[in-house]
Write a protein that holds these residues in place. Structure first.
Motif, PDB file in Angstrom:
ATOM      1  N   THR A  34       2.552   0.594   5.355  1.00 38.91           N
ATOM      2  CA  THR A  34       1.368   0.622   6.202  1.00 38.91           C
ATOM      3  C   THR A  34       0.111   0.536   5.343  1.00 38.91           C
ATOM      4  O   THR A  34       0.101   0.970   4.189  1.00 38.91           O
ATOM      5  CB  THR A  34       1.320   1.896   7.069  1.00 38.91           C
ATOM      6  OG1 THR A  34       1.340   3.040   6.215  1.00 38.91           O
ATOM      7  CG2 THR A  34       2.487   1.950   8.032  1.00 38.91           C
ATOM      8  N   TYR A  35      -0.921  -0.024   5.937  1.00 34.73           N
ATOM      9  CA  TYR A  35      -2.189  -0.227   5.252  1.00 34.73           C
ATOM     10  C   TYR A  35      -3.297   0.390   6.097  1.00 34.73           C
ATOM     11  O   TYR A  35      -3.302   0.252   7.314  1.00 34.73           O
ATOM     12  CB  TYR A  35      -2.471  -1.723   5.073  1.00 34.73           C
ATOM     13  CG  TYR A  35      -1.397  -2.436   4.299  1.00 34.73           C
ATOM     14  CD1 TYR A  35      -1.464  -2.545   2.919  1.00 34.73           C
ATOM     15  CD2 TYR A  35      -0.293  -2.996   4.948  1.00 34.73           C
ATOM     16  CE1 TYR A  35      -0.468  -3.195   2.195  1.00 34.73           C
ATOM     17  CE2 TYR A  35       0.705  -3.638   4.235  1.00 34.73           C
ATOM     18  CZ  TYR A  35       0.613  -3.740   2.864  1.00 34.73           C
ATOM     19  OH  TYR A  35       1.598  -4.374   2.153  1.00 34.73           O
ATOM     20  N   THR A  58      -5.669   1.306   1.450  1.00 30.93           N
ATOM     21  CA  THR A  58      -4.751   2.375   1.098  1.00 30.93           C
ATOM     22  C   THR A  58      -3.362   1.964   1.560  1.00 30.93           C
ATOM     23  O   THR A  58      -3.182   1.588   2.716  1.00 30.93           O
ATOM     24  CB  THR A  58      -5.176   3.691   1.786  1.00 30.93           C
ATOM     25  OG1 THR A  58      -6.511   3.991   1.371  1.00 30.93           O
ATOM     26  CG2 THR A  58      -4.253   4.827   1.413  1.00 30.93           C
ATOM     27  N   VAL A  59      -2.398   2.004   0.636  1.00 31.48           N
ATOM     28  CA  VAL A  59      -1.040   1.561   0.920  1.00 31.48           C
ATOM     29  C   VAL A  59      -0.127   2.770   0.991  1.00 31.48           C
ATOM     30  O   VAL A  59      -0.133   3.613   0.089  1.00 31.48           O
ATOM     31  CB  VAL A  59      -0.526   0.595  -0.177  1.00 31.48           C
ATOM     32  CG1 VAL A  59       0.873   0.106   0.133  1.00 31.48           C
ATOM     33  CG2 VAL A  59      -1.484  -0.567  -0.364  1.00 31.48           C
ATOM     34  N   VAL A 109      -6.469 -11.017   4.423  1.00 30.86           N
ATOM     35  CA  VAL A 109      -5.598 -10.765   3.272  1.00 30.86           C
ATOM     36  C   VAL A 109      -4.178 -10.609   3.798  1.00 30.86           C
ATOM     37  O   VAL A 109      -3.950  -9.894   4.780  1.00 30.86           O
ATOM     38  CB  VAL A 109      -6.035  -9.488   2.514  1.00 30.86           C
ATOM     39  CG1 VAL A 109      -5.058  -9.140   1.402  1.00 30.86           C
ATOM     40  CG2 VAL A 109      -7.444  -9.648   1.977  1.00 30.86           C
ATOM     41  N   ARG A 110      -3.229 -11.262   3.154  1.00 30.06           N
ATOM     42  CA  ARG A 110      -1.816 -11.164   3.539  1.00 30.06           C
ATOM     43  C   ARG A 110      -1.022 -10.611   2.350  1.00 30.06           C
ATOM     44  O   ARG A 110      -0.538 -11.364   1.526  1.00 30.06           O
ATOM     45  CB  ARG A 110      -1.292 -12.530   3.964  1.00 30.06           C
ATOM     46  CG  ARG A 110      -1.939 -12.999   5.251  1.00 30.06           C
ATOM     47  CD  ARG A 110      -1.497 -14.408   5.654  1.00 30.06           C
ATOM     48  NE  ARG A 110      -2.251 -14.855   6.799  1.00 30.06           N
ATOM     49  CZ  ARG A 110      -3.447 -15.444   6.749  1.00 30.06           C
ATOM     50  NH1 ARG A 110      -4.032 -15.638   5.586  1.00 30.06           N
ATOM     51  NH2 ARG A 110      -4.060 -15.828   7.842  1.00 30.06           N
ATOM     52  N   PRO A 111      -0.905  -9.281   2.271  1.00 34.77           N
ATOM     53  CA  PRO A 111      -0.189  -8.680   1.140  1.00 34.77           C
ATOM     54  C   PRO A 111       1.303  -8.974   1.191  1.00 34.77           C
ATOM     55  O   PRO A 111       1.860  -9.249   2.250  1.00 34.77           O
ATOM     56  CB  PRO A 111      -0.463  -7.187   1.302  1.00 34.77           C
ATOM     57  CG  PRO A 111      -0.804  -7.007   2.731  1.00 34.77           C
ATOM     58  CD  PRO A 111      -1.401  -8.291   3.218  1.00 34.77           C
ATOM     59  N   ASP A 116       3.754  -1.726  -5.671  1.00 33.85           N
ATOM     60  CA  ASP A 116       2.625  -1.553  -6.587  1.00 33.85           C
ATOM     61  C   ASP A 116       1.400  -2.378  -6.200  1.00 33.85           C
ATOM     62  O   ASP A 116       0.386  -2.337  -6.882  1.00 33.85           O
ATOM     63  CB  ASP A 116       3.050  -1.892  -8.012  1.00 33.85           C
ATOM     64  CG  ASP A 116       3.536  -3.333  -8.146  1.00 33.85           C
ATOM     65  OD1 ASP A 116       3.873  -3.966  -7.119  1.00 33.85           O
ATOM     66  OD2 ASP A 116       3.591  -3.829  -9.289  1.00 33.85           O
ATOM     67  N   GLU A 117       1.462  -3.082  -5.103  1.00 32.16           N
ATOM     68  CA  GLU A 117       0.353  -3.941  -4.690  1.00 32.16           C
ATOM     69  C   GLU A 117      -0.795  -3.103  -4.130  1.00 32.16           C
ATOM     70  O   GLU A 117      -0.574  -2.152  -3.387  1.00 32.16           O
ATOM     71  CB  GLU A 117       0.843  -4.929  -3.632  1.00 32.16           C
ATOM     72  CG  GLU A 117      -0.186  -5.930  -3.227  1.00 32.16           C
ATOM     73  CD  GLU A 117       0.373  -6.962  -2.261  1.00 32.16           C
ATOM     74  OE1 GLU A 117      -0.140  -8.065  -2.242  1.00 32.16           O
ATOM     75  OE2 GLU A 117       1.325  -6.635  -1.529  1.00 32.16           O
TER      76      GLU A 117
END
Length: 160
Positions: A34-35, A58-59, A109-111, A116-117
């Motif tokens: 989740t972001y 925040t990841v 943005v497409r993580p 670790d991203e």
């Protein structure tokens, strides 16, 4: 040398029999990453026209990784100016359109979903932006069309 056939046969057949009794593996599903927005230092400071607001997402990763992470699109936009925080909040609660508002948006943005991203969104505040309070709206939309988001207040001050 005479090798007993039963033990030899048991050594060859037992692994296959053990595999037959095992439950078939189901589809591997990804544990949700989740972001959310954002680090306090991103919003808890004044900005000037022409500066760039950086949203450090925040990841939150699951404790047990698994499967292919779902596709997610992160968006961020800044709308204002409002004369006071009260005006900003009234506008977000359904007050009719406020004249003179502008919106500055970050590219989506497409993580990838790797643990670790640390994705970031950047919003360039126009050089001619008026001072005031701006509403920072962030959202995370998954490939299953589930969305989550948030809002923060960002202050833009005149250039010295």
């Amino acid at each position: 040398m005479n090798v007993p056939r039963v033990p030899l046969l048991a050594c060859l057949v037992m692994p296959f029999l053990a595999a037959c009794g095992a439950e078939p593996a189901g589809p591997v599903t990804a544990a949700s990453v989740t972001y959310s927005c954002c680090e306090a230092r991103d919003v808890d400071r004044p900005y000037q026209p022409g500066q760039t607001l950086t949203v450090h997402w925040t990841v939150e990763s699951p404790e047990e990784p698994g499967g292919t992470p779902p596709e997610v699109e992160l968006t961020a936009r800044l709308t204002g100016p409002f004369a006071t925080v009260g005006d900003l909040k009234a506008a977000t609660e359904g007050t009719p359109n406020v004249p003179g508002l502008v919106t500055f948006a970050a590219a989506p943005v497409r993580p990838s979903g790797t643990p670790d991203e640390r994705p970031i969104s950047t919003i360039v505040i126009a050089a001619d932006a008026k001072p005031g309070y701006y509403n920072l709206v962030t959202s995370s939309v998954g490939d299953d069309n589930t969305a989550s988001g948030g809002e923060s207040v960002v202050r833009v001050v005149p250039r010295p």
